[in-house]
Design a protein around this motif. Structure first.
Motif: not given
Length: 217
Positions: A138-140, A157-170
């Motif tokens: 949630r924080h990411a 919508n299978k947005s590219e943001m899914i992969n962008v946010v992944r970079n903020s996950i430990s």
């Protein structure tokens, strides 16, 4: 009927009799007898010989209703939320990985009130690591200026943001993120109108130790 009155009514023998007797079409009515083994072979509920459903024990409550432990790893949810009920009916048919198993859904009509009842698998909701991951998840999304609603939109919508946010996950939670992302994408693909609420209190581990989402509107 107010929630407090519903709780008192559920605790009474009379209403529990309604729960059991008012649904002859239900698999639960069959499973509760445990004497007709031919019928049990076709039952969607987990079968454990020499065990019966017990008198319901309150284990949780929310804005729209209550959850009761019926024994045999079965939870009964009684809610006024028709959207949750309709979603549960769809999930019962879909049987999606990572989503709570729905065994049965039925309505109880009593005077001016309708209770929507959902029988589902009991999950382990005390896992600290899962709660820690969901909070980080949630924080990411907040860091990228996304809220709960747009999380669902992104996955729907299978947005590219899914992969962008992944970079903020430990790193310790990357595998959980990938797993949960697949679960969420599949859920919103199969039940596009549902609105999962991504909160630590709505996740648990199933009997196989897999992260599982429940309380889906």
């Amino acid at each position: 009927m107010y929630i407090k009155e519903l709780h008192e009514r559920i605790q009474s023998v009379n209403v529990w009799s309604v729960l059991k007797n008012d649904m002859p079409r239900s698999n639960y009515a069959i499973a509760n007898r445990y004497s007709n083994h031919d019928s049990l072979d076709n039952c969607k509920l987990p079968r454990q010989d020499n065990e019966r459903f017990t008198y319901p024990c309150l284990i949780g409550e929310g804005v729209h209703g209550y959850a009761f432990d019926c024994g045999n790893d079965i939870v009964l949810k009684v809610t006024f939320d028709i959207n949750e009920y309709k979603t549960a009916q769809k999930l019962k048919e879909e049987k999606l990985e990572g989503i709570v198993k729905i065994y049965d859904c039925f309505e109880i009509n009593e005077e001016d009130d309708t209770y929507y009842c959902i029988l589902e698998e009991k999950l382990d909701t005390q896992n600290i690591d899962i709660a820690d991951f969901i909070l980080e998840f949630r924080h990411a999304w907040v860091l990228h200026k996304y809220n709960n609603k747009t999380i669902n939109e992104a996955y729907r919508n299978k947005s590219e943001m899914i992969n962008v946010v992944r970079n903020s996950i430990s790193k310790k939670h990357i595998s959980k993120y990938d797993c949960f992302s697949n679960i969420l994408k599949k859920l919103l693909e199969e039940v596009p109108l549902c609105e999962p609420d991504i909160q630590p209190s709505n996740f648990g581990l199933n009997s196989l130790g897999k992260i599982t989402l429940f309380d889906i509107q």
